[in-house]
Scaffold this motif. Structure first.
Motif, mmCIF file in Angstrom:
data_model
loop_
_atom_site.group_PDB
_atom_site.id
_atom_site.type_symbol
_atom_site.label_atom_id
_atom_site.label_comp_id
_atom_site.label_asym_id
_atom_site.label_seq_id
_atom_site.Cartn_x
_atom_site.Cartn_y
_atom_site.Cartn_z
ATOM 1 N N ILE A 211 -121.356 33.100 90.392
ATOM 2 C CA ILE A 211 -121.824 32.379 91.582
ATOM 3 C C ILE A 211 -120.752 31.378 91.975
ATOM 4 N N ASN A 212 -120.252 31.502 93.167
ATOM 5 C CA ASN A 212 -119.263 30.555 93.666
ATOM 6 C C ASN A 212 -119.950 29.617 94.649
ATOM 7 N N VAL A 213 -119.901 28.333 94.353
ATOM 8 C CA VAL A 213 -120.582 27.368 95.221
ATOM 9 C C VAL A 213 -119.636 26.993 96.368
ATOM 10 N N THR A 214 -119.950 27.536 97.530
ATOM 11 C CA THR A 214 -119.079 27.335 98.690
ATOM 12 C C THR A 214 -119.686 26.268 99.601
ATOM 13 N N SER A 215 -119.435 26.364 100.879
ATOM 14 C CA SER A 215 -119.990 25.370 101.792
ATOM 15 C C SER A 215 -120.011 25.903 103.216
ATOM 16 N N PHE A 216 -121.007 25.419 103.968
ATOM 17 C CA PHE A 216 -121.101 25.807 105.387
ATOM 18 C C PHE A 216 -119.830 25.423 106.158
ATOM 19 N N THR A 217 -119.071 24.466 105.617
ATOM 20 C CA THR A 217 -117.868 23.989 106.334
ATOM 21 C C THR A 217 -116.796 25.076 106.457
ATOM 22 N N HIS A 218 -116.933 26.162 105.667
ATOM 23 C CA HIS A 218 -115.942 27.255 105.758
ATOM 24 C C HIS A 218 -115.897 27.826 107.172
ATOM 25 N N ARG A 219 -116.984 27.629 107.933
ATOM 26 C CA ARG A 219 -117.069 28.195 109.285
ATOM 27 C C ARG A 219 -116.004 27.619 110.227
ATOM 28 N N ASN A 220 -115.442 26.473 109.858
ATOM 29 C CA ASN A 220 -114.456 25.841 110.738
ATOM 30 C C ASN A 220 -113.037 26.351 110.525
ATOM 31 N N VAL A 221 -112.860 27.262 109.580
ATOM 32 C CA VAL A 221 -111.505 27.760 109.309
ATOM 33 C C VAL A 221 -111.169 28.896 110.266
ATOM 34 N N SER A 222 -110.015 28.752 110.913
ATOM 35 C CA SER A 222 -109.523 29.854 111.743
ATOM 36 C C SER A 222 -108.003 29.817 111.717
ATOM 37 N N GLY A 223 -107.434 30.981 111.626
ATOM 38 C CA GLY A 223 -105.981 31.103 111.722
ATOM 39 C C GLY A 223 -105.170 30.419 110.629
ATOM 40 N N MET A 224 -105.746 30.281 109.416
ATOM 41 C CA MET A 224 -104.953 29.704 108.324
ATOM 42 C C MET A 224 -104.341 30.842 107.502
ATOM 43 N N PRO A 225 -103.056 30.718 107.146
ATOM 44 C CA PRO A 225 -102.472 31.780 106.311
ATOM 45 C C PRO A 225 -102.988 31.704 104.874
ATOM 46 N N VAL A 226 -102.806 32.767 104.127
ATOM 47 C CA VAL A 226 -103.230 32.740 102.720
ATOM 48 C C VAL A 226 -102.010 32.994 101.812
ATOM 49 N N ASP A 227 -100.903 32.351 102.175
ATOM 50 C CA ASP A 227 -99.696 32.488 101.357
ATOM 51 C C ASP A 227 -99.683 31.445 100.239
ATOM 52 N N ASN A 228 -98.714 31.557 99.369
ATOM 53 C CA ASN A 228 -98.616 30.685 98.195
ATOM 54 C C ASN A 228 -98.566 29.208 98.572
ATOM 55 N N ASP A 229 -97.774 28.889 99.593
ATOM 56 C CA ASP A 229 -97.586 27.497 100.010
ATOM 57 C C ASP A 229 -98.901 26.859 100.477
ATOM 58 N N THR A 230 -99.732 27.653 101.143
ATOM 59 C CA THR A 230 -100.995 27.118 101.661
ATOM 60 C C THR A 230 -102.071 27.104 100.583
ATOM 61 N N VAL A 231 -102.170 28.191 99.816
ATOM 62 C CA VAL A 231 -103.235 28.264 98.803
ATOM 63 C C VAL A 231 -103.020 27.210 97.699
ATOM 64 N N THR A 232 -101.775 26.963 97.359
ATOM 65 C CA THR A 232 -101.518 25.910 96.359
ATOM 66 C C THR A 232 -101.581 24.527 97.002
ATOM 67 N N GLY A 233 -101.640 24.495 98.326
ATOM 68 C CA GLY A 233 -101.738 23.225 99.046
ATOM 69 C C GLY A 233 -100.425 22.463 99.113
ATOM 70 N N LYS A 234 -99.337 23.113 98.697
ATOM 71 C CA LYS A 234 -98.038 22.416 98.718
ATOM 72 C C LYS A 234 -97.665 22.008 100.139
ATOM 73 N N CYS A 235 -98.031 22.866 101.093
ATOM 74 C CA CYS A 235 -97.666 22.587 102.484
ATOM 75 C C CYS A 235 -98.343 21.308 102.998
ATOM 76 N N PHE A 236 -99.515 20.975 102.466
ATOM 77 C CA PHE A 236 -100.240 19.798 102.962
ATOM 78 C C PHE A 236 -99.577 18.501 102.500
ATOM 79 N N SER A 237 -98.965 18.549 101.318
ATOM 80 C CA SER A 237 -98.363 17.316 100.784
ATOM 81 C C SER A 237 -97.120 16.911 101.582
ATOM 82 N N ARG A 238 -96.600 17.837 102.381
ATOM 83 C CA ARG A 238 -95.410 17.511 103.184
ATOM 84 C C ARG A 238 -95.777 16.896 104.536
#
Ligand SMILES: NC(=O)c1ccc[n+]([C@@H]2O[C@H](COP(=O)([O-])OP(=O)(O)OC[C@H]3O[C@@H](n4cnc5c(N)ncnc54)[C@H](OP(=O)(O)O)[C@@H]3O)[C@@H](O)[C@H]2O)c1
Length: 341
Positions: A211-238
């Protein structure tokens, strides 16, 4: 006092605050509308509420050690020291599960155990210290769990894994691997834990469940890539400004894509994922649903399920995320082997 007021003022003026206030409210309303519509159409008779943990198939009842072990199916709950995780642990303990609490603080874990035992004297509970944002800690947990199962003469398997631990971090913090802590806790940790526990889940003589506890907030995601830089969140720290609301939404979106892909990849296991907006009831619904109910998004309690966002059903995106996550898993495995060598 003045600085607190200034901080509060800045918070209310921030785009993240307004994103949460408007978009999150809208996505919650959409989820509820869907839930009501579904219930109206499906009518009461089709909803389901279950009250028993998975039972042993008849054939395995003749194996004494396995029978003893599986009279108390094992349920692992991450982030079980407070909130929904603690409530789920309590409720599932009453339903006959052997509860394994996974949390960061030994004091909070001890308190969680005594809370459960106070309410349910015969409760079977074990606790392990785990930091879900750390791969090393996740690996250590897996090893300790296996050791404990062996020493306790329990069947070497897990029946239920609830990936519940999650945070909404309003400032950027990095893990030792330089991953964003929110992505590491909410998504990467859950992915890695599921991966390392897979042999135990697959070894279950009764259908196991994630069971993965997710959230209704996932509905706001659009057009985000699923590459290493984004999934690890490294891109956000920049970035100059830490977009924490978007990162939280994205982490929960990834968890959903992961759930659907897990469902597609592993036919023998039963998987569910759910949103906990109605307290703990959706988690319990997902935990006790029969094996044929799998790969669904529980919402609203009383066994209610709804559709997640249209984008979350993208097979291509799920497959791409799976590939990226496996690369990250390998990266972490190699790094941990290097460290321990
Ligand atoms: N409550 C809601 O309305 C709501 C809505 C949508 C989704 N959710 C999701 O539901 C889940 C539970 O939420 P909640 O409201 O019950 O939150 P909560 O009360 O803050 O509980 C979160 C739990 O996760 C644990 N945790 C945090 N970081 C961890 C880490 N690195 N390793 C291990 N455990 C960690 C916390 O332990 P510590 O005590 O050590 O911090 C705590 O036990 C989260 O995934 C959340 O995103 C909640």
């Amino acid at each position: 006092m003045e600085s607190t007021v200034t901080e509060a003022f800045h918070f209310v003026c921030s785009s993240q605050f307004w994103r949460m206030a408007i978009f999150w409210t809208l996505s919650l309303i959409i989820s509820y509308l869907q839930s009501f519509a579904q219930r109206f159409v499906a009518a009461q008779s089709k909803s389901f509420v279950y009250s028993s943990p998975p039972s042993l198939p008849q054939a395995t009842r003749s194996v004494p050690s396995a029978t003893n072990a599986l009279r108390t199916p094992i349920c692992i709950i991450t982030g079980a020291t407070s909130g929904l995780g603690a409530a789920a642990a309590n409720a599932l303990s009453m339903k006959g599960f052997y509860i394994v609490l996974a949390g960061r603080s030994s004091d909070l874990l001890a308190k969680a155990i005594s809370d459960i035992k106070r309410q349910h004297i015969g409760a079977l509970v074990k606790a392990f210290e785990v930091d879900m944002s750390s791969f090393k800690s996740v690996l250590k947990f897996k090893n300790s769990l296996q050791q404990w199962l062996l020493e306790s003469n329990l069947h070497s398997s897990v029946q239920l894994l609830i990936n519940n631990a999650g945070i909404l971090a309003t400032s950027c913090r990095l893990t030792p691997e330089d991953y964003d802590e929110m992505m590491a806790t909410n998504y990467i940790g859950a992915f890695c834990l599921t991966k390392v526990l897979m042999p135990l889940l697959e070894n279950s003589p009764v259908p196991s469940r994630v069971i993965n506890v997710t959230s209704f907030t996932h509905r706001n995601v659009s057009g985000m890539p699923v590459d290493n830089d984004t999934v690890t969140g490294k891109c956000f720290s920049r970035l100059n400004c830490y977009p924490y609301a978007q990162i939280y939404e994205y982490s929960k979106f990834c968890l959903l894509l992961f759930s659907y892909e897990l469902q597609r990849q592993i036919g023998i296991m039963e998987k569910s994922h759910q949103a906990p907006e109605n307290g703990v009831s959706s988690i319990i619904d997902a935990a006790l649903a029969p094996p044929e109910i799998t790969g669904v998004y529980f919402f609203g309690g009383n066994g209610g399920t709804i559709r997640s966002s249209a984008l979350s059903y993208s097979t291509k995106l799920s497959k791409d995320l799976w590939a990226t996550s496996c690369d990250i898993f390998l990266e972490l495995q190699l790094a941990s082997t290097g460290t321990s060598a």
